[in-house]
Structures are given as C-alpha cells and as structure tokens.
Design an enzyme around this catalytic site. Structure first.
Site, short mmCIF file in Angstrom:
data_model
loop_
_atom_site.label_atom_id
_atom_site.label_comp_id
_atom_site.label_asym_id
_atom_site.label_seq_id
_atom_site.Cartn_x
_atom_site.Cartn_y
_atom_site.Cartn_z
N CYS A 143 0.86 -1.18 0.00
CA CYS A 143 0.00 0.00 0.00
C CYS A 143 0.90 1.23 0.00
O CYS A 143 1.75 1.37 0.89
CB CYS A 143 -0.87 -0.02 1.26
SG CYS A 143 -1.86 1.45 1.50
N CYS A 146 -1.37 3.75 -6.35
CA CYS A 146 -2.17 3.07 -5.32
C CYS A 146 -2.34 1.64 -5.78
O CYS A 146 -2.60 1.40 -6.98
CB CYS A 146 -3.54 3.75 -5.19
SG CYS A 146 -4.75 2.82 -4.22
N1 DGL Z 1 -4.11 0.53 -1.68
C1 DGL Z 1 -3.69 1.68 -0.96
C2 DGL Z 1 -2.51 2.39 -1.63
O1 DGL Z 1 -1.75 1.78 -2.33
C3 DGL Z 1 -4.70 2.72 -0.59
C4 DGL Z 1 -6.04 2.34 -0.29
C5 DGL Z 1 -6.77 3.20 0.69
O2 DGL Z 1 -6.95 4.41 0.51
O3 DGL Z 1 -7.18 2.60 1.66
O4 DGL Z 1 -2.31 3.56 -1.43
#
Ligand code: DGL
Length: 274
Positions: A82, A192
């Site tokens: 993430c 993301c």
């Molecule tokens: N998947 C996460 C990222 O790579 C973000 C997701 C979220 O905002 O919870 O930033």
C-alpha cells in the site's frame, strides 16, 4: 554435520503482505508468480478502509497493529502493499522489526526514465498526494519536468465493490485523467495498489500512446533480493500456501478476494496482538 534446523524453519516461514483492503492483491499476485515456493499471509485492514482519507498518525497506528499480527502469525518478512501506508509508516516498521520490510512507492523514477514528452501523470489517494514521501519523490526524480499529481477519492471504494468497469468508475476515471491527458502526459503512474485492477478501463481511456507504470513487479523482485540477502529465501521447492485475513470478515469479502485472486479463497479473521 549438524543440520541447522532454526535456519530451515526461518526460511520456510511465510511472508506477511498487507493493505487497507483488496488492493494489495495486485502486489501479492506478482510475489506469488515470482516466488511460488513461498508461503504468503495476506491481511486486509477492512475495518479501517480507506486509508487514503485518514491522518498519517492513524494510518501509522493501524499499520503497526496489522504488522504485529502478521509477525505473530510467524512472518519472516513484511511487504507493505500500500503506497499510502508506506508513506505513513514504513520507517516506524523498520525501527520496530529486524526482518526485511519492503514498502511501495509510486514509480516516479521509472516513469521519468521512459517518458519522451517529460510530462508524467500520477493517480494516487489523497493521503499519498499530501504525504512528504510524494513531495520527496517528485523533488528527487522530476528535475523540473512536469508532474501532474491527481488525488482520486472514491476509486478505492469502486475496486472494493468490484465495480471495475461500471459507469460510475468510468466517470470518476475520466474526471481524474482529464487534467493529465490535457497536459500532454505520455506516462501514467498508478500510485495506489488498488488501481492495477482498473487497468482495462484506464487503458481504454488513455489509449495506446500512454504508458502505464505499476511498481508491483519491481516490489516482488526487491523482496526476492532482500530475502536472498538475509538468507531467508525458501528453496524447498514445493508450492507455498496462501492464506487471507481481514480485520472485518464479511461474506462479500471472500467473494471479492476470490474474483480478484482468480480462484476461490477463504478469508480468516485477523487477531490483533498490539
Ligand atoms: N491501496 C492503498 C494504496 O496503495 C490505498 C487504499 C486506501 O486508501 O485505503 O495507497
């Protein structure tokens, strides 16, 4: 010769991979493809998704709780799958755990290297956009060239609904991509880990002349290199198990994970140890 059993079991321990939700599965699939012999534990902090609209202090606390739970389950290494969580918390994890901790970051460097026009767009969460890490990446790699950083509220939720090509998803994407395409960008960074699941819709909107950068394959290679360097690669040869956990188990989640992972999976409750 005396066999070193502690080393054998450390090598065969699983790798902990986590995200706020299902986005990190886009990283998990790259890890599984590159290191099929490794056992993997995937944790989603679904009780607190999205991270993108939370403060960095809140995200750091959550990341530490989830990481501790994965370590409690025996993880030999951690992958923060993430970008938002990495920006908020990777340093605190590295201070706390001695094992390899791999973080994600938007691929500004590779994007700059492959852009011909020198104009690059980045799609990211609001938390990632306002993070120091994003400012540092641009400062370090953009060298005065043009970078359009676009926050994308609502996109993570669309992926969590498996609305990968719904009219609402396409409407959001069109709005977020408009300033990037209008500026003449030829390279688009997915900042993301949820967004690679939107790739078919994104590719259709940006067309064949815009290159899309996802750092997940590079993260899998970095994990492999770190495991090798620490003597932690599992070279036992047999296929590793993959287990899925969540901080809030709901029936829809197993369905979502199964669709994104490509085969039926069971989602277990993640006990919090912090
Ligand atoms: N998947 C996460 C990222 O790579 C973000 C997701 C979220 O905002 O919870 O930033």
């Amino acid at each position: 010769m005396i066999a070193d059993h502690s080393q054998v079991s450390a090598n065969q321990a699983p790798i902990g991979v986590f995200d706020s939700g299902a986005g990190g599965l886009s990283v998990l699939r790259q890890i599984h493809a590159l290191l099929p012999q490794e056992s993997l534990l995937y944790a989603a902090d679904t009780a607190h998704i999205p991270y993108g609209d939370k403060t960095s202090t809140f995200v750091r606390e959550r990341v530490n709780v989830v990481a501790q739970s994965l370590v409690g389950l025996g993880a030999k290494a951690l992958v923060v799958a993430c970008n938002t969580a990495t920006a908020a918390a990777v340093e605190s994890l590295r201070q706390r755990f001695v094992m390899p901790v791999i973080g994600m970051e938007p691929g500004v460097k590779p994007a700059m290297e492959c852009s011909g026009s020198g104009i690059v767009g980045i799609l990211a969460t609001e938390g990632m956009v306002r993070s120091n890490r994003m400012a540092e990446l641009v400062e370090r790699f953009a060298h005065g060239r043009k970078v359009i950083i676009q926050p994308c509220p609502g996109l993570v939720e669309q992926v969590e609904r498996h609305a990968l090509r719904s009219p609402e998803t396409v409407r959001l994407l069109k709005n977020f991509l408009a300033p990037i395409l209008d500026s003449g960008a030829d390279t688009l960074v997915l900042g993301c880990t949820h967004y690679p699941f939107l790739l078919p819709a994104i590719t259709q909107l940006v067309g064949p002349d815009v290159r899309v950068v996802d750092t997940a394959p590079a993260i899998a290679r970095q994990l492999q290199a770190q495991l090798r360097q620490h003597g932690l690669l599992n070279d036992a040869g047999s296929g590793g198990d993959v287990r899925f956990f969540s901080t809030r188990v709901m029936p829809e989640q197993a369905e979502l994970f199964s669709r994104l992972w490509g085969e039926p999976v069971k989602v277990e409750a993640l006990g919090e140890l912090d």
